[in-house]
Design an enzyme around this catalytic site. Structure first.
Site, PDB file in Angstrom:
ATOM      1  CD  GLU A   1     -16.929  -3.599  -2.901  1.00 32.35           C
ATOM      2  OE1 GLU A   1     -17.525  -3.766  -3.978  1.00 32.35           O
ATOM      3  OE2 GLU A   1     -17.474  -3.765  -1.787  1.00 32.35           O
TER       4      GLU A   1
ATOM      5  CE  LYS B   1     -19.808  -6.605  -5.840  1.00 31.83           C
ATOM      6  NZ  LYS B   1     -19.915  -5.415  -4.963  1.00 31.83           N
TER       7      LYS B   1
ATOM      8  CB  CYS C   1     -18.549  -6.687  -1.873  1.00 33.18           C
ATOM      9  SG  CYS C   1     -19.579  -6.030  -0.534  1.00 33.18           S
TER      10      CYS C   1
END
Length: 292
Positions: free
Chosen positions: A43, A116, A153
């Site tokens: 990331e 995300k 993540c």
């Protein structure tokens, strides 16, 4: 047989941005030389993890998709090597900014963007200051090497993310990551917990999973620091770890899977056949109640 070789990578990052890009490219080339056709970088590898601090200057790091030099660089690399390359980047979209990923196919085509969905906010990981919650929904891409789903993540802690990608046809789950020590509690070490949660996603959905994390200690601007614990890994379709990096070293991990054999295993195991969606309405609420 549809044999696919996957790669996880991990590396340290600093404020030498061209150096970070060169290091990431070297890892991609190394993975490709080992036969990998789907290669995962960590990331936001272009810079240190700037979300330790809440500083407006870091918002200037975001760049739009159109004309994005980082994406163009790695799209050319993907085409040269014939590899699928999911690419994490800091996206600017008008007044909004996102923690995003561009899915680059093996011919260098940018297939689309995932933003995300779950944005954390806690000591050392103050991402809500920088990123709007993603609005793309969970994405699965039909790439040259198979159907690939990617979370970023914090998404990896939510089983709903993995299940939705599986229901949308994913054959492989990927999670680029930046996670390490907790500034408010140096005794807290989530590395094993982090791995087990994703191993559960692999096992529950009967598909391989790749997680790539960063390494090294990165200082913040206000006297804090995070030591990222690496531990990148590849899990097989029953959740078993088949390859694992250590906590400190730059690494490339590879593992191969027969996607057709795993698809048959997934069909025959029955966890998708026996789902009861009509019972799952509480999951669409925050408090577990469907009505008041």
């Amino acid at each position: 047989m549809r044999l696919l070789t996957l790669a996880a990578t991990q590396m340290r990052c600093d404020w030498d941005i061209p150096g970070n890009i060169a290091r990431a490219e070297r890892l991609v080339r190394e993975a490709a030389s080992q036969g990998a056709k789907l290669i995962l970088l960590q990331e936001l590898f272009e810079t240190p993890y700037f979300c330790q601090d809440q500083l407006h200057e870091f918002l200037d790091l975001a760049a739009p998709v159109e004309g994005n030099k980082l994406i163009a660089h790695f799209a050319a690399l993907a085409a040269e090597l014939g590899v699928v390359l999911p690419l994490s980047f800091f996206e600017r979209a008008g007044p909004a900014a996102y923690n995003s990923l561009a899915m680059i196919d093996a011919d260098g085509t940018v297939m689309g963007i995932y933003r995300k969905s779950h944005i954390p906010d806690g000591p050392g990981y103050t991402e809500k200051f920088y990123f709007s919650p993603g609005d793309t929904g969970f994405k699965v891409w039909d790439t040259a090497v198979g159907r690939v789903g990617v979370g970023i993540c914090w998404d990896q802690w939510f089983p709903e993310s993995a299940r939705v990608m599986a229901l949308k046809g994913a054959e492989v789950l990927l999670y680029p990551t930046a996670i390490g020590s907790e500034p408010q509690d140096p005794s807290l070490d989530s590395a094993a917990h982090w791995q087990r949660v994703m191993q559960g996603h692999a096992g529950a959905n009967l598909m391989p999973l790749v997680a790539s994390n960063r390494i090294g200690t990165e200082p913040g601007r206000n006297g804090t620091e995070i030591t990222f614990y690496g531990s990148s890994f590849i899990a097989g379709p029953t959740g078993e770890k088949v390859a694992e990096a250590n906590r400190t070293d730059e690494s490339v991990l590879v593992a191969s899977f027969d996607l057709d054999a795993i698809a048959q295993q997934r069909r025959s195991w029955g966890v998708f056949r026996d789902r009861r969606p009509e019972l799952y309405a509480p999951i669409l609420t925050l408090d577990g109640h469907t009505s008041r």
